[in-house]
Design a protein around this motif. Structure first.
Motif, PDB file in Angstrom:
ATOM      1  N   VAL A 110      93.412 116.404  93.142  1.00 19.90           N
ATOM      2  CA  VAL A 110      93.514 115.507  93.972  1.00 19.90           C
ATOM      3  C   VAL A 110      93.244 114.467  93.874  1.00 19.90           C
ATOM      4  N   ILE A 111      92.885 114.040  92.272  1.00 23.62           N
ATOM      5  CA  ILE A 111      93.594 112.672  91.970  1.00 23.62           C
ATOM      6  C   ILE A 111      94.909 112.098  92.074  1.00 23.62           C
ATOM      7  N   VAL A 112      95.662 112.531  91.622  1.00 24.23           N
ATOM      8  CA  VAL A 112      97.196 112.356  91.731  1.00 24.23           C
ATOM      9  C   VAL A 112      97.066 112.017  93.776  1.00 24.23           C
ATOM     10  N   LEU A 157      95.358 109.295  94.603  1.00 29.64           N
ATOM     11  CA  LEU A 157      95.651 107.126  93.989  1.00 29.64           C
ATOM     12  C   LEU A 157      97.407 107.583  95.451  1.00 29.64           C
ATOM     13  N   ARG A 158      97.947 108.012  94.682  1.00 33.78           N
ATOM     14  CA  ARG A 158      98.790 107.627  96.093  1.00 33.78           C
ATOM     15  C   ARG A 158      98.878 107.146  97.998  1.00 33.78           C
ATOM     16  N   ALA A 159      97.809 108.443  98.005  1.00 32.76           N
ATOM     17  CA  ALA A 159      97.493 107.510  99.384  1.00 32.76           C
ATOM     18  C   ALA A 159      96.693 106.055  99.204  1.00 32.76           C
ATOM     19  N   ILE A 160      96.433 105.543  98.598  1.00 36.81           N
ATOM     20  CA  ILE A 160      95.331 104.521  97.558  1.00 36.81           C
ATOM     21  C   ILE A 160      96.726 103.484  98.126  1.00 36.81           C
ATOM     22  N   LEU A 161      97.754 103.474  96.977  1.00 37.55           N
ATOM     23  CA  LEU A 161      98.340 102.886  96.878  1.00 37.55           C
ATOM     24  C   LEU A 161      99.798 102.353  97.517  1.00 37.55           C
ATOM     25  N   LEU A 182     106.978 101.899  97.462  1.00 38.30           N
ATOM     26  CA  LEU A 182     106.437 103.579  98.004  1.00 38.30           C
ATOM     27  C   LEU A 182     107.103 104.518  96.845  1.00 38.30           C
ATOM     28  N   VAL A 183     108.582 104.533  96.712  1.00 40.84           N
ATOM     29  CA  VAL A 183     109.817 105.185  95.508  1.00 40.84           C
ATOM     30  C   VAL A 183     109.260 105.154  94.330  1.00 40.84           C
ATOM     31  N   GLN A 184     108.683 103.692  93.927  1.00 39.63           N
ATOM     32  CA  GLN A 184     108.604 103.577  92.658  1.00 39.63           C
ATOM     33  C   GLN A 184     107.476 104.320  91.680  1.00 39.63           C
ATOM     34  N   SER A 185     106.105 104.231  92.868  1.00 43.39           N
ATOM     35  CA  SER A 185     104.773 104.518  93.135  1.00 43.39           C
ATOM     36  C   SER A 185     104.849 105.762  93.042  1.00 43.39           C
ATOM     37  N   ARG A 186     105.593 106.656  93.998  1.00 45.09           N
ATOM     38  CA  ARG A 186     105.792 108.565  93.564  1.00 45.09           C
ATOM     39  C   ARG A 186     105.867 109.035  92.504  1.00 45.09           C
TER      40      ARG A 186
END
Length: 298
Positions: free
Chosen positions: A30-32, A35-39, A57-61
């Motif tokens: 859930v945390i991940v 965080l992905r949605a926020i980033l 986007l790719v690097q953050s994912r």
């Protein structure tokens, strides 16, 4: 009633560690995801260049996936360690139980990779010698040739050789030159025998036996040498001299022939040589009867 409640509580206590691990895993996921949605929202709203936005986007994912994997390893580390030890123990037991089968598979790879022999070749491995009639991943079947290493007659027995022998034992291929081979046999004499005469007669008989196919054998050996880059020896029959021990002379006869005709030609040469000639110092040189001593009739 009370016993059933106690059993349920005990079962719940046993499963509590697993529930804690599952809850920790769920919280991490859930945390991940959050965080992905926020980033992703921050990147889409603050970066205007499409190519740069896609890169972020790719690097953050990928970074969040790495964090997720590391978190799972930390959460399930003890269980993974126990599972790994169990897998290693099972693998060791499997290897010990199937050691011979694994060696057979390895031997099959070794002989196939080295192209040691083919179906129909005459080979020798340790004390096993014969013509190859079948081979598979586990074993090689040969028709025994013998007795001994100098005989070329089939005994009528089949030998199944496990391929594990090809891993640790050398293989002698007597049919390496394919259609024609160079056959060698030895004829022993005493030093005082007429071995010089025997040498000449053995050479004459070998040449006579090989004359019909000698030129074909020469061409075959030349083609074989060109194809494999080998310095193929001359195929003409020859008789060499060896002195293995004091007082003995060994004549080594070598001639070309087809693999299936080795024994027949050898026997023909020996029969022609010793059937018509006597090489002992007590006998004549050509096998002709010596004149009888005169008889005193007086």
């Amino acid at each position: 009633m009370f016993e059933q409640v106690a059993a349920a509580i005990q079962q719940m206590n046993v499963s509590m560690p697993m529930l804690r691990l599952l809850a920790s895993t769920l919280v991490l996921i859930v945390i991940v995801l959050v965080l992905r949605a926020i980033l992703a929202k921050l990147i889409r709203s603050n970066i205007q260049v499409a190519e740069l936005r896609r890169r972020w986007l790719v690097q953050s994912r990928n970074g969040l996936i790495l964090v997720l994997l590391l978190g799972l390893v930390l959460i399930w580390g003890q269980e993974l360690r126990t599972l790994a030890l169990s897998i290693v123990a099972i693998a060791v037991a499997f290897v010990v139980a199937t050691k011979e089968l694994i060696l057979c598979f390895m031997g099959s790879l070794v002989k196939g990779g080295a192209r040691s022999f083919n179906i129909g070749d005459r080979i020798q491995v340790k004390d096993f010698r014969g013509d190859v009639i079948d081979q598979n991943l586990l074993a090689t079947t040969i028709l025994e040739v013998g007795p001994g290493k100098l005989t070329h007659q089939r005994t009528g027995r089949a030998t199944v050789i496990p391929n594990s022998l090809f891993v640790s034992e050398p293989v002698i291929n007597e049919s390496f030159t394919e259609d024609y081979v160079l056959h060698v046999f030895t004829v022993p004499f005493k030093r005082e025998d007429k071995w010089q005469l025997a040498q000449e007669i053995l050479l004459e008989n070998a040449q006579a036996q090989c004359e019909p196919f000698l030129e074909t054998a020469r061409r075959h050996m030349r083609r074989l040498g060109d194809r494999r880059g080998l310095d193929v020896p001359l195929v003409d029959p020859r008789v060499s001299i060896q002195v293995p021990v004091a007082g003995e002379i060994h004549l080594v006869v070598r001639y070309p022939c087809r693999p299936s005709e080795r024994s027949a030609i050898e026997q023909a040469i020996l029969s022609e040589t010793f059937g018509k000639h006597e090489f002992s110092v007590k006998g004549g040189s050509t096998g002709e009867e010596e004149p009888a001593a005169p008889v005193d009739t007086e």
